[in-house]
Structures are given as structure tokens and as C-alpha cells.
Write a protein that holds these residues in place. Sequence first.
Motif, PDB file in Angstrom:
ATOM      1  N   MET A 198      16.657   7.869  41.781  1.00 34.33           N
ATOM      2  CA  MET A 198      15.484   8.172  41.380  1.00 34.33           C
ATOM      3  C   MET A 198      14.850   6.998  41.270  1.00 34.33           C
ATOM      4  N   ASN A 199      14.593   5.505  41.003  1.00 37.83           N
ATOM      5  CA  ASN A 199      14.354   4.303  40.772  1.00 37.83           C
ATOM      6  C   ASN A 199      14.100   4.042  42.068  1.00 37.83           C
ATOM      7  N   LEU A 200      15.349   4.056  42.996  1.00 38.28           N
ATOM      8  CA  LEU A 200      14.989   4.162  44.283  1.00 38.28           C
ATOM      9  C   LEU A 200      14.064   4.232  44.733  1.00 38.28           C
ATOM     10  N   VAL A 201      14.160   5.839  45.193  1.00 38.67           N
ATOM     11  CA  VAL A 201      13.499   6.735  45.371  1.00 38.67           C
ATOM     12  C   VAL A 201      12.010   6.297  45.760  1.00 38.67           C
ATOM     13  N   THR A 202      11.782   5.898  43.844  1.00 36.21           N
ATOM     14  CA  THR A 202      10.313   5.724  43.699  1.00 36.21           C
ATOM     15  C   THR A 202       9.683   4.734  44.501  1.00 36.21           C
ATOM     16  N   ALA A 203      10.727   3.261  44.394  1.00 33.55           N
ATOM     17  CA  ALA A 203      10.631   1.989  44.955  1.00 33.55           C
ATOM     18  C   ALA A 203      10.208   2.570  46.189  1.00 33.55           C
ATOM     19  N   TYR A 204      11.046   3.169  46.973  1.00 31.20           N
ATOM     20  CA  TYR A 204       9.954   4.050  48.575  1.00 31.20           C
ATOM     21  C   TYR A 204       9.387   4.519  48.777  1.00 31.20           C
ATOM     22  N   VAL A 205       9.285   4.803  47.838  1.00 35.51           N
ATOM     23  CA  VAL A 205       7.582   6.204  47.707  1.00 35.51           C
ATOM     24  C   VAL A 205       6.952   4.899  47.938  1.00 35.51           C
ATOM     25  N   GLU A 206       6.871   3.975  46.437  1.00 29.04           N
ATOM     26  CA  GLU A 206       5.890   3.036  46.942  1.00 29.04           C
ATOM     27  C   GLU A 206       5.518   2.136  47.908  1.00 29.04           C
ATOM     28  N   SER A 207       7.170   1.918  48.815  1.00 28.11           N
ATOM     29  CA  SER A 207       6.423   1.041  49.611  1.00 28.11           C
ATOM     30  C   SER A 207       5.994   2.082  50.886  1.00 28.11           C
ATOM     31  N   GLY A 208       5.860   3.487  50.669  1.00 28.66           N
ATOM     32  CA  GLY A 208       5.265   3.786  51.717  1.00 28.66           C
ATOM     33  C   GLY A 208       6.803   4.504  52.798  1.00 28.66           C
ATOM     34  N   ASP A 209       7.327   4.348  52.996  1.00 27.84           N
ATOM     35  CA  ASP A 209       8.843   4.811  53.397  1.00 27.84           C
ATOM     36  C   ASP A 209       9.771   6.064  53.121  1.00 27.84           C
ATOM     37  N   LEU A 210       8.368   6.882  53.294  1.00 31.68           N
ATOM     38  CA  LEU A 210       8.802   8.527  52.788  1.00 31.68           C
ATOM     39  C   LEU A 210      10.390   9.476  53.355  1.00 31.68           C
ATOM     40  N   GLU A 211      10.699   8.633  54.436  1.00 31.47           N
ATOM     41  CA  GLU A 211      11.888   8.822  55.001  1.00 31.47           C
ATOM     42  C   GLU A 211      13.370   8.905  54.235  1.00 31.47           C
ATOM     43  N   LYS A 212      13.050   7.503  54.005  1.00 29.05           N
ATOM     44  CA  LYS A 212      14.295   6.906  53.469  1.00 29.05           C
ATOM     45  C   LYS A 212      14.512   7.086  51.903  1.00 29.05           C
ATOM     46  N   ALA A 213      12.970   7.097  50.948  1.00 29.49           N
ATOM     47  CA  ALA A 213      13.199   7.578  50.162  1.00 29.49           C
ATOM     48  C   ALA A 213      13.658   9.635  50.688  1.00 29.49           C
ATOM     49  N   ASN A 214      13.438  10.682  51.233  1.00 28.60           N
ATOM     50  CA  ASN A 214      13.545  11.374  51.511  1.00 28.60           C
ATOM     51  C   ASN A 214      15.218  11.914  51.521  1.00 28.60           C
ATOM     52  N   ASP A 215      15.938  10.540  52.079  1.00 26.35           N
ATOM     53  CA  ASP A 215      17.008  10.342  52.695  1.00 26.35           C
ATOM     54  C   ASP A 215      18.062  10.738  51.042  1.00 26.35           C
ATOM     55  N   ILE A 216      17.644  10.219  49.966  1.00 29.32           N
ATOM     56  CA  ILE A 216      17.810   9.456  49.217  1.00 29.32           C
ATOM     57  C   ILE A 216      18.118  10.716  48.237  1.00 29.32           C
ATOM     58  N   MET A 217      17.353  11.410  47.727  1.00 25.31           N
ATOM     59  CA  MET A 217      17.202  12.672  47.503  1.00 25.31           C
ATOM     60  C   MET A 217      18.101  13.592  47.630  1.00 25.31           C
ATOM     61  N   VAL A 218      18.113  14.157  49.074  1.00 19.30           N
ATOM     62  CA  VAL A 218      19.208  14.752  50.015  1.00 19.30           C
ATOM     63  C   VAL A 218      20.417  14.491  49.649  1.00 19.30           C
ATOM     64  N   SER A 219      20.890  13.433  49.647  1.00 23.77           N
ATOM     65  CA  SER A 219      22.266  12.377  49.444  1.00 23.77           C
ATOM     66  C   SER A 219      22.634  12.450  47.826  1.00 23.77           C
TER      67      SER A 219
END
Length: 70
Positions: free
Chosen positions: A44-65
Motif C-alpha cells: 500500500m505504501n508503494l501504491v500510494t507513491a505511484y499514485v502520487e507520481s501519477g503512474d496510476l497504471e502501476k498503482a493499479n497493477d500492484i493493487m491487483v497483485s
Amino acid sequence: MNKMFRPSNSSLGETLLINGKTDEAIAVFEKLEKSNPRDMGRKMNLVTAYVESGDLEKANDIMVSAESLQ
């Protein structure tokens, strides 16, 4: 430095993220996630960081995993 006072890597990542150093925070969180890929807090920390960076696709990939771990 005394080990008792050394901040944890997770705290370091959070501090970097709060201070707008998103890329550095992502690097810290990715290392942590690789060391224990089943730790949901680290994911979830990693998801938050990717959302902050604007990389929603990467954040979503981590959520799915993460969903597959439950």
C-alpha cells in the motif's frame, strides 16, 4: 549511528514521499516490497507513491497483485 535511533526504511520512504521526493520513495518501497512481497502495508505504501507520481497504471497493477494474496 546507534541502531536504536536509525529510522526504519519504511519510515524513510514515508518521509521522502511527504517531502515530495516521490521517485526516491518508490525506490525505497520497491526494495521493501521485494524483500517481503506478501506484506500488504508495504504494497500500500508503494501504491500510494505511484499514485502520487501519477503512474496510476502501476498503482493499479500492484493493487491487483495484492488482491490475489488475500
